[in-house]
Scaffold this motif. Structure first.
Motif, PDB file in Angstrom:
ATOM      1  N   VAL A 158      -4.668  -5.082  -1.812  1.00 34.31           N
ATOM      2  CA  VAL A 158      -3.293  -4.450  -1.369  1.00 34.31           C
ATOM      3  C   VAL A 158      -3.152  -3.295  -1.966  1.00 34.31           C
ATOM      4  O   VAL A 158      -2.786  -2.193  -1.357  1.00 34.31           O
ATOM      5  N   CYS A 159      -3.335  -3.306  -3.121  1.00 31.42           N
ATOM      6  CA  CYS A 159      -2.858  -2.084  -4.195  1.00 31.42           C
ATOM      7  C   CYS A 159      -3.785  -0.889  -3.760  1.00 31.42           C
ATOM      8  O   CYS A 159      -3.578   0.416  -3.622  1.00 31.42           O
ATOM      9  N   ASN A 160      -5.382  -1.176  -3.239  1.00 34.28           N
ATOM     10  CA  ASN A 160      -6.070  -0.167  -3.008  1.00 34.28           C
ATOM     11  C   ASN A 160      -6.006   0.266  -1.513  1.00 34.28           C
ATOM     12  O   ASN A 160      -6.549   1.147  -0.983  1.00 34.28           O
ATOM     13  N   ILE A 161      -5.258  -0.293  -0.734  1.00 34.05           N
ATOM     14  CA  ILE A 161      -5.136   0.093   0.696  1.00 34.05           C
ATOM     15  C   ILE A 161      -3.503   0.522   1.269  1.00 34.05           C
ATOM     16  O   ILE A 161      -3.506   0.954   2.234  1.00 34.05           O
ATOM     17  N   LEU A 162      -2.692   0.373   0.126  1.00 32.90           N
ATOM     18  CA  LEU A 162      -1.369   0.792   0.492  1.00 32.90           C
ATOM     19  C   LEU A 162      -1.061   1.965   0.843  1.00 32.90           C
ATOM     20  O   LEU A 162      -0.312   2.511   1.688  1.00 32.90           O
ATOM     21  N   PHE A 163      -1.827   2.906   0.210  1.00 28.09           N
ATOM     22  CA  PHE A 163      -1.579   4.700   0.285  1.00 28.09           C
ATOM     23  C   PHE A 163      -2.058   4.755   1.899  1.00 28.09           C
ATOM     24  O   PHE A 163      -2.131   6.014   2.132  1.00 28.09           O
ATOM     25  N   PHE A 164      -2.868   3.996   2.350  1.00 27.93           N
ATOM     26  CA  PHE A 164      -3.273   4.456   3.775  1.00 27.93           C
ATOM     27  C   PHE A 164      -1.962   4.350   4.812  1.00 27.93           C
ATOM     28  O   PHE A 164      -2.207   4.912   6.017  1.00 27.93           O
ATOM     29  N   LEU A 194      -3.746  -1.399 -13.150  1.00 28.31           N
ATOM     30  CA  LEU A 194      -3.609  -1.450 -11.699  1.00 28.31           C
ATOM     31  C   LEU A 194      -2.195  -1.112 -11.626  1.00 28.31           C
ATOM     32  O   LEU A 194      -1.563  -0.616 -10.524  1.00 28.31           O
ATOM     33  N   LYS A 195      -1.185  -1.677 -12.253  1.00 25.37           N
ATOM     34  CA  LYS A 195       0.198  -1.325 -12.239  1.00 25.37           C
ATOM     35  C   LYS A 195       0.295   0.240 -12.317  1.00 25.37           C
ATOM     36  O   LYS A 195       1.377   0.941 -11.433  1.00 25.37           O
ATOM     37  N   VAL A 196      -0.253   0.872 -13.034  1.00 23.14           N
ATOM     38  CA  VAL A 196      -0.068   2.326 -13.456  1.00 23.14           C
ATOM     39  C   VAL A 196      -0.584   3.055 -11.887  1.00 23.14           C
ATOM     40  O   VAL A 196      -0.087   3.952 -11.488  1.00 23.14           O
ATOM     41  N   SER A 197      -1.755   2.531 -11.583  1.00 20.14           N
ATOM     42  CA  SER A 197      -2.124   3.231 -10.469  1.00 20.14           C
ATOM     43  C   SER A 197      -1.488   2.891  -9.080  1.00 20.14           C
ATOM     44  O   SER A 197      -1.109   4.011  -8.626  1.00 20.14           O
TER      45      SER A 197
END
Length: 276
Positions: A158-164, A194-197
């Motif tokens: 989820v963290c890797n796709i949220l910015f889409f 991951l939290k920082v990202s």
């Protein structure tokens, strides 16, 4: 891959532990002996009980059982989660190729298919083709948004796709994700990065709508980056905050960090993104 019994015996004897000690409170010594000689296969409940007496985790046990190597799927997930930037197209394309190879043998593997979709979407995002990027991860998002409580892997996805997605989706899901990360962070310290990202990505995505919230997230990202010695993330957070707050000194300091750690490409991509 080695048998459960062989590895149980290998770890036990290496630690100079008796069968009586390892089997105590779990199974009888005769049953352990049969497991170690591959006469019987332990249930998952029994296996967990035995390896806990050996002071190893299930993940470590499987790693040893696989001759101290990650499985192809684990390697793929590790490489995907290790991506420093969504603009590292060369690394992203390498992961896409590895996904395609893995899917030849396991065409229905949900995780590998989703990693490939996210990576393909990232290549479109790098070309500013946002609609194509969103189209490629729609199926992934639809599955994940129905999940009430994410596992570690799902948190990372989820963290890797949220910015889409649009800023309203980001604003809705970021607090929930941060809460889930904090719930797991004692179990997996790598979640600090991951939290920082997440703090950085969410700050940049909503900077035009909630500037105060963005600044707060970036300051927290800077603080955590220092604690975990992640200079790449520190540079991104400091440059972003410097740009948003018109602090040229901070921006210049961040630029020096980028160049010192040979991450000039990320610097130029970030600068371009903030200026758009």
């Amino acid at each position: 891959m080695n048998t459960y019994g062989y590895i149980l015996k290998k770890i036990r004897t290496n630690k100079s532990l008796s069968q009586k000690y390892v089997s105590s409170g779990c199974i009888d010594r005769t049953s352990l002996s049969k497991i170690e000689t591959n006469t019987i296969v332990p249930s998952i409940h029994t296996l967990i009980g035995l390896i806990s007496k050996l002071d190893v985790s299930l993940d470590e046990f499987e790693y040893i059982r696989n001759n101290y190597q990650l499985s192809n799927k684990q390697k793929l997930l590790s490489e995907f989660l290790s991506l420093v930037s969504n603009f590292d197209i060369k690394s992203i394309n390498q992961i896409i190729n590895k996904c395609n190879i893995n899917l030849i043998n396991t065409p229905d593997d949900v995780l590998i298919k989703e990693i490939r979709s996210i990576c393909i979407a990232s290549t479109y995002l790098a070309k500013n083709e946002y609609e194509m990027a969103q189209k490629n991860i729609t199926a992934v998002w639809r599955r994940l948004e129905r999940v009430e409580q994410y596992t570690l892997t799902e948190i990372k996805l989820v963290c890797n796709i949220l910015f889409f997605f649009p800023h309203d989706v980001v604003l809705k899901f970021t607090p929930r994700l941060l809460l889930m990360i904090d719930r797991y962070i004692e179990f997996d310290k790598s979640l600090y990065a991951l939290k920082v990202s997440l703090l950085i990505n969410s700050a940049l995505l909503v900077r035009k709508y909630t500037p105060n919230n963005s600044s707060s997230h970036l300051k927290e990202a800077i603080s955590i980056s220092k604690q975990i010695n992640r200079y790449d993330l520190l540079a991104i957070a400091k440059f972003s905050l410097g740009y948003l707050s018109a602090d040229t000194a901070m921006s210049k300091q961040a630029k020096k960090i980028f160049f010192a750690i040979d991450q000039e490409e990320i610097y130029y991509h970030l600068k371009k993104e903030l200026e758009n």
